[in-house]
Design an enzyme around this catalytic site. Structure first.
Site, PDB file in Angstrom:
ATOM      1  N   SER A  91     -65.210 -16.922  21.360  1.00  0.00           N
ATOM      2  CA  SER A  91     -64.097 -17.858  21.206  1.00  0.00           C
ATOM      3  C   SER A  91     -64.230 -19.025  22.192  1.00  0.00           C
ATOM      4  CB  SER A  91     -62.772 -17.107  21.355  1.00  0.00           C
ATOM      5  OG  SER A  91     -61.688 -17.885  20.910  1.00  0.00           O
ATOM      6  N   ASP A 112     -60.678 -14.239  10.306  1.00  0.00           N
ATOM      7  CA  ASP A 112     -60.203 -14.717  11.615  1.00  0.00           C
ATOM      8  C   ASP A 112     -58.998 -15.643  11.430  1.00  0.00           C
ATOM      9  OD1 ASP A 112     -59.851 -15.925  14.140  1.00  0.00           O
ATOM     10  OD2 ASP A 112     -61.988 -15.821  14.593  1.00  0.00           O
ATOM     11  N   HIS A 154     -60.186 -11.945  14.627  1.00  0.00           N
ATOM     12  CA  HIS A 154     -60.681 -12.641  15.829  1.00  0.00           C
ATOM     13  C   HIS A 154     -61.064 -11.579  16.868  1.00  0.00           C
ATOM     14  CE1 HIS A 154     -61.323 -16.266  18.122  1.00  0.00           C
ATOM     15  NE2 HIS A 154     -60.582 -15.832  19.134  1.00  0.00           N
TER      16      HIS A 154
END
Length: 229
Positions: free
Chosen positions: A119, A174, A208
């Site tokens: 991320s 995600d 995610h």
């Protein structure tokens, strides 16, 4: 700001099972620490590789109503046209380059170091790899995006890593960093690096986060980029 950097704890490290001849430096996501990723790498470790998972300093994050949390740089918004914390991204990148230099001083050449992240950490790892003069062994970019993409290709014109191998992974489910961000990032990367060296993998139903299949793909990539010597 200096005070924050001074108080950042030492990285979480998974030492090599034998003499370390290669290293992975992996950057966690927003609000996290390096400990979880160190545990994940301990599960897929390669005997001659040292895994270094630094912790981001505590900073206020605009996206999260100004709350302070571990963050490599400020995130103002997650839209493709959102304003970006250019000064913060560049400073964080310099800090990561210093970490790479430290490993070189420890005896591991930069081309035997894979840089990676998840991320926000993945975004920083991509930016750092594309702007450094340190020749890296590769990049693992998970569930992320390319920050300051409009300032490339100027910033990457002199990069030592045009031929680097990149493993980019993204969950198809995600909700935070949509897979379309990953697709846009891989297309941009192909204009900055040798397209044949970029691998993009997506995982159905993965949100995610990471999944066992992705971790095995990362293990395979690291072993290929950092063979025993």
């Amino acid at each position: 700001m200096c005070g924050n950097n001074m108080s950042v704890p030492l990285p979480a490290i998974v030492p090599a099972a034998r003499k370390a001849t290669a290293a992975v430096i992996f950057l966690h996501g927003l609000g996290d620490t390096g400990h979880g990723w160190a545990e994940a790498f301990a599960g897929i470790r390669t005997p001659h590789v040292k895994y270094i998972c630094p912790h981001a300093p505590i900073k206020p994050v605009t996206l999260n109503m100004g709350m302070s949390m571990p963050s490599w740089f400020d995130i103002i918004g997650l839209q493709t046209d959102a304003e970006e914390d250019e000064a913060g991204i560049k400073q964080a990148s310099e800090n990561i380059k210093a970490l790479i230099d430290q490993e070189v001083k420890n005896g591991i050449p930069s081309h035997r170091i894979v840089l990676g992240g998840f991320s926000q950490g993945g975004a920083l790892s991509l930016y750092t790899a594309l702007t450094t003069q340190q020749k890296l062994g590769g990049v693992v970019a998970l569930s992320c995006w390319l920050p300051l993409r409009n300032s490339f290709p100027q910033a990457s014109a002199n990069s030592a890593n045009k031929e680097m191998n990149v493993l980019q992974c993204h969950g198809e489910a995600d909700p935070l960093v949509p897979v379309t961000f990953g697709c846009l990032t891989v297309e941009k990367l192909k204009t900055l690096c040798n397209p044949s060296n970029i691998t993009f993998k997506t995982y159905p139903r993965m949100p995610h986060s990471a999944c066992p299949e992705e971790m095995m793909d990362i293990k395979e990539f690291i072993e290929k980029q950092l063979p025993p010597i």
